[in-house]
Write a protein that holds these residues in place. Structure first.
Motif, PDB file in Angstrom:
ATOM      1  N   ASP A  30     -50.084  30.150 -37.938  1.00  0.00           N
ATOM      2  CA  ASP A  30     -51.349  29.414 -37.929  1.00  0.00           C
ATOM      3  C   ASP A  30     -51.346  28.315 -38.986  1.00  0.00           C
ATOM      4  O   ASP A  30     -50.867  28.512 -40.108  1.00  0.00           O
ATOM      5  N   ARG A  52     -48.116  36.645 -37.135  1.00  0.00           N
ATOM      6  CA  ARG A  52     -49.115  37.548 -36.557  1.00  0.00           C
ATOM      7  C   ARG A  52     -48.433  38.870 -36.245  1.00  0.00           C
ATOM      8  O   ARG A  52     -47.348  38.915 -35.683  1.00  0.00           O
ATOM      9  N   ASN A  77     -45.564  31.003 -33.903  1.00  0.00           N
ATOM     10  CA  ASN A  77     -47.038  31.044 -33.848  1.00  0.00           C
ATOM     11  C   ASN A  77     -47.678  31.176 -35.229  1.00  0.00           C
ATOM     12  O   ASN A  77     -48.646  31.922 -35.423  1.00  0.00           O
ATOM     13  N   GLU A 115     -42.913  27.941 -32.970  1.00  0.00           N
ATOM     14  CA  GLU A 115     -42.416  28.982 -32.062  1.00  0.00           C
ATOM     15  C   GLU A 115     -42.706  30.389 -32.570  1.00  0.00           C
ATOM     16  O   GLU A 115     -42.711  31.354 -31.801  1.00  0.00           O
TER      17      GLU A 115
END
Length: 357
Positions: free
Chosen positions: A285, A327, A283, A281
């Motif tokens: 990687d 990110r 994100n 959730e």
């Protein structure tokens, strides 16, 4: 006996247990000693916040390991994955002199060349005498120990790549003129730096298992205590270290027991699923974040004299394991971990208010 020898022959080391504050940094370092497979730690913070002092203080707490005598790679006498090729041959002949030694910490200077780091092959000797003449570098010396890079964000990117590749694979390979030599290079990589002097590239930062943030202490009373402690240490290092001998011994024993307990620590399936949900959730990687969080939570449970991971363990370490993997806008600083804690609260339904430190 070893401690006395250190005090007599080397520069005195500030006791780890005397360091005030910076709990996040200290915890990340301890967990990496308990489980080196966590993948090292990146420490970022202001100048003068005790980053180097804390890392070097860790040396006093490191347990002893058994190594093959006179081996430049600190080869493990029993684990083939941690043996040099020469030692593997000796194993077959059953000629292995074994000694105990303290885990070492190797400092990597900013101006180091690739040859100094990786080692060099004497081509002339190899061609004229037909032997692989290898001069080991810092990676060989750091095998089964700690490699510390101060101001890692100022280190040449190529050298950082070399370090991270060796740390990830556990092997260092040197190739010159068609001659190739490999040796084990399993070490805990610790980097420190000041974010004002530039961040590491995200793909390099992601390779560090944990990311600890340190800030300047704001509390006036605490600042006074830190200044007084430093003055006491500088005035009489031996007496200062003696005052912390019991706490140092206790922590050393706690680490030793945690290392022994670690293989027995369990983490329930539903907790592992929740960790992966948080990573998905947010994100994050790849799966490195999931793996490191699981390992760090188990190491924390072992440090706490427990064999079962709790949600509180995960809450304590998950910001350190994920904050540098999120990110973000290139102009933003690394997330403080609040976003990670908020996501933890959503997924676990577990309040974070009482656990902020």
């Amino acid at each position: 006996m070893n401690t006395e020898l250190t005090e007599e022959t080397e520069r005195p080391i500030f006791p780890f247990t005397a360091i005030v504050g910076q709990e996040e940094m200290k915890l990340a370092l301890l967990l990496n000693v308990i489980d080196p497979k966590i993948g090292g730690v990146m420490i970022m913070g202001d100048r003068g916040t005790g980053k180097s002092t804390t890392v070097r203080a860790l040396v006093d707490l490191l347990p002893e390991i058994q190594v093959v005598a006179d081996d430049p790679f600190n080869s493990d006498p029993w684990d083939p994955e941690l043996m040099s090729l020469e030692v593997r041959k000796l194993v077959q002949q059953k000629k292995l002199p074994v000694i105990s030694t303290k885990i070492s910490m190797v400092d990597l200077p900013l101006g180091a060349t690739e040859d100094r780091v990786c080692g060099t092959i004497d081509i002339e000797k190899a061609l004229t005498e037909g032997v692989k003449a290898f001069e080991p570098g810092l990676l060989a010396k750091a095998n089964r120990g700690i490699l510390y890079v101060d101001e890692v964000n100022l280190l040449d990117d190529h050298l950082v790549d070399v370090l991270l590749d060796a740390a990830a694979s556990g092997w260092n390979t040197v190739e010159r003129e068609g001659i190739s030599i490999s040796h084990p290079a399993r070490f805990i990589l610790i980097g420190s730096g000041n974010p004002e002097e530039g961040e590491l590239r995200p793909q390099l930062l992601d390779r560090f298992g944990m990311h600890a943030q340190v800030g300047t202490v704001k509390d006036a009373e605490l600042r006074v205590k830190i200044v007084e402690q430093r003055a006491s240490f500088d005035q009489d290092p031996k007496a200062f270290r003696e005052a912390y001998k019991i706490s140092q011994d206790n922590l050393r024993e706690q680490i030793k027991q945690a290392i022994e307990r670690l293989p027995n620590v369990k983490i329930d399936h539903d907790l592992r699923v929740n960790i992966s949900r948080i990573c998905a959730e947010l994100n994050v990687d790849g799966l490195r974040g999931d793996i490191v969080t699981n390992r760090a939570a188990k190491a924390l449970a072992a440090l706490g004299n427990r064999e079962q991971v709790t949600p509180k363990d995960i809450l304590t370490i998950i910001p350190l394991c994920l904050r540098h993997r999120l990110r973000k806008d290139p102009l933003e600083s690394i997330d403080s971990g609040l976003l990670v804690k908020e996501k933890f609260s959503q997924v676990f339904g577990y309040t974070t208010k009482t656990n902020n430190s």
